[in-house]
Scaffold this motif. Sequence first.
Motif, PDB file in Angstrom:
ATOM      1  N   SER A   1       0.832  -1.207   0.000  1.00  0.00           N
ATOM      2  CA  SER A   1       0.000   0.000   0.000  1.00  0.00           C
ATOM      3  C   SER A   1       0.864   1.254   0.000  1.00  0.00           C
TER       4      SER A   1
ATOM      5  N   GLN B   1       0.957   4.166  -2.728  1.00  0.00           N
ATOM      6  CA  GLN B   1       0.670   5.568  -2.350  1.00  0.00           C
ATOM      7  C   GLN B   1       1.830   6.493  -2.708  1.00  0.00           C
TER       8      GLN B   1
ATOM      9  N   GLN C   1      -4.364   3.021  -7.227  1.00  0.00           N
ATOM     10  CA  GLN C   1      -5.466   3.313  -6.303  1.00  0.00           C
ATOM     11  C   GLN C   1      -6.167   2.009  -5.882  1.00  0.00           C
TER      12      GLN C   1
ATOM     13  N   ARG D   1      -4.054   0.190  -3.487  1.00  0.00           N
ATOM     14  CA  ARG D   1      -4.171   0.861  -2.180  1.00  0.00           C
ATOM     15  C   ARG D   1      -5.496   0.475  -1.487  1.00  0.00           C
ATOM     16  N   ASN D   2      -6.606   0.516  -2.241  1.00  0.00           N
ATOM     17  CA  ASN D   2      -7.932   0.210  -1.664  1.00  0.00           C
ATOM     18  C   ASN D   2      -8.033  -1.252  -1.195  1.00  0.00           C
TER      19      ASN D   2
ATOM     20  N   CYS E   1      -5.627  -3.089  -0.262  1.00  0.00           N
ATOM     21  CA  CYS E   1      -4.818  -3.246   0.962  1.00  0.00           C
ATOM     22  C   CYS E   1      -5.628  -2.819   2.186  1.00  0.00           C
ATOM     23  N   VAL E   2      -6.385  -1.740   2.002  1.00  0.00           N
ATOM     24  CA  VAL E   2      -7.225  -1.262   3.122  1.00  0.00           C
ATOM     25  C   VAL E   2      -8.268  -2.335   3.459  1.00  0.00           C
TER      26      VAL E   2
ATOM     27  N   VAL F   1      -0.748   1.711   6.930  1.00  0.00           N
ATOM     28  CA  VAL F   1      -1.350   3.018   7.225  1.00  0.00           C
ATOM     29  C   VAL F   1      -1.471   3.823   5.941  1.00  0.00           C
ATOM     30  N   ASP F   2      -2.404   4.731   5.999  1.00  0.00           N
ATOM     31  CA  ASP F   2      -2.522   5.667   4.885  1.00  0.00           C
ATOM     32  C   ASP F   2      -1.393   6.692   5.051  1.00  0.00           C
TER      33      ASP F   2
ATOM     34  N   TYR G   1      -0.872   9.539   3.764  1.00  0.00           N
ATOM     35  CA  TYR G   1      -1.299  10.941   3.937  1.00  0.00           C
ATOM     36  C   TYR G   1      -1.663  11.216   5.386  1.00  0.00           C
ATOM     37  N   LEU G   2      -2.434  10.272   5.919  1.00  0.00           N
ATOM     38  CA  LEU G   2      -2.855  10.445   7.317  1.00  0.00           C
ATOM     39  C   LEU G   2      -1.651  10.399   8.261  1.00  0.00           C
TER      40      LEU G   2
END
Lengths: 573, 124
Positions: free
Chosen positions: A377, A381, A398, A401-402, A404-405, B108-109, B111-112
Amino acid sequence: MRPGFIICYSVLENYFFVGRKREEELVDNKFCVLVVDDEDDTREMLDRGLRRRGYQVKVAADGKEAIKQLKASNIEIILLDIRLPDCEGIDLLENIKKINPDTEVIIITGYSSVESAILSMKRGAYDYLEKPLKIDKVAALIEKALEKHKLLETVALYEISTAIFSTIKMKELLQIIVDLTMKVLRADDTSVMLLDEQGKLYIAISYGLTEDIIKKTRIAIGERISGWVAQNTEPVILTGDLKDDPRFQELSVRGDIKSAIVVPLVKNKKVLGILNANRIKIEKGFNKGDLYKASIFASLVSLALDNANLYKELAILKDHMLLANEGLKKEESKCRDMIRELELSQKQLMQSSKLAALGRLVSDMAHEVNNPLMVISGTAQLALMEGVQDETMKSNFQIIRNECVRAKDIIERLLQFSRPSKGEFKKKDINDSIRVIVSLISHQFEINGIAIEEHYTKEPLWVCIDDKQIQEIILNIMNNAKDAMKDSGIIKIIISQEQDKARINIEDNGFGMPQEVLNKIFEPFFTTKEKGTGIGLSICQNIIKNHNGELNYASIVGKGTTASIKLPLAKEQ
Amino acid sequence: MSKILIVDDEPVIIDILTKLLLLNNFEVLSSVTGEDVIDILNRGEKIDLVILDMKMPKIRGTDILKKMREFDMGVPVLILTGSIDKYKHEEEFKQFGLNLDDVWQKPVDLYLLLEKIKSKLMKS
């Protein structure tokens, strides 16, 4: 005043004479015939002729003398002249039958009238003879009458035994005994005394005695007449004054009794009690025949009482057995409950150990998987941050990334399942908790064509909950409800109080679930959704259990599903 | 320019975070084993924030936190870990002056994370 005398017999023919008067004829085994005729020649002829044939004979010239003789002696047969100087023979016949119905009467008549013969037969005479009398003919008729007399006694005995053995229930039996005693022995006061636990005689049933006497009477063996009979197992006839009887001198006797028979009730040499038969109003005293009857009757009664006692003991034994059986059943039920509890505990233990193992596994896995997820991720990003120009690449990064979330969320849920948080319990109005979560999601649900109907209680329903956990459960259930409806539908949230619990029903009108799906919904990793993890409801159930509550589902295919949560109301403090 | 120390046993994660921080004008130091963290902090170099992994093979994150408390370093810390039941360890974190929002679970994101780093630095 009555002439005082006492005659006592034993059934074994050992008899006693005490008193002023010896009544020889009563102890003789010969049958007694009373000749009632005003003609001296006839009386003498019959007296002589019958004595020669082995009968005891008594004579009376008129009705008055005849009654006197009848009352004083045990007379089996009366030869009665139909015409007497002081009364009509027919009237005398009636009196005789009143005094002793068992006495057979043969009418002697000088007038061969069919009418008077029929009348006398109707009044109870056995037969009639015409004068002049021939002794052989008279003796033959007497024999026939005696045979009938014996036959009647046999029939009566048969009837008695049939009646006595018709029941084995003590209460019914005692009633039959006193009824029969009154009838058979022509007594007007009778009682059965049995032995109590202390070995004293008590009145089990009686006719003619007051309740008070029945309750108070306790006679030790040897005391009074009853105790004497029980001690000596010897029946007695009592008539007249007992003062002169050396056996009873120390004993108290009821003064109102004119004549009595007291018979021991014995079975296998064991005294069960005694049977009393008294004559108070009836002038005629008991005689040898009565004693004979009473003795046979008593032996039948003893047998029946013994049977009744055995039945009673059996009934008690049966009750004990039933009680024991009941106890065993209860124990068995307890054992079953314990086994069920053990099985449940075992299941819970297995579930707990499974969860613990799963917890360790998920924790390790989370660490191992989350790091590469972070790399994937993060790299995606970073690429986006560094300014990828190609739109397809951008979109791909994207997606990476999604996903992975999403993977992280799945792991998070697994962690939550395997390590359910104990939560922070606070007193809260369940209406408020639900209002908050509904306000957060109602808009999104409306967009999806789903209306939410809310039914709250008027008064606050205080529960002790981890607010966030409960809201998460409501959200989970409502999302499931939403997924069960295609494009539109209604979800009803109904909050109510059910005894000491708050109930939250979440009803949808979606597809519903068949029973086989319903049976599995709480199983971890069971899902019917394409992208579901199958742990949502397991987590919900665990959380509700931690709140000492219940979560249940009911569903009808094509009609919808109802999730029902019950939470204990907070104790007032 | 703020200097950030990254402690993680995964070199790839150190790489990603380093790139992120460099991209956003931070100075970066890193440690893969965690054993040299105290030395780094003790050698007088000014560190503004430590991004700390908890589960590492040679030394645990909590041991590093203990040492930091022992030496009273007063450096803000952000936990970035693969897996932890942060609610279970809430009290433990409090002892090291950390709140639950200082404990982040990977992935983790970025950006956050960046926002969080900035806010922590602002506060310190």
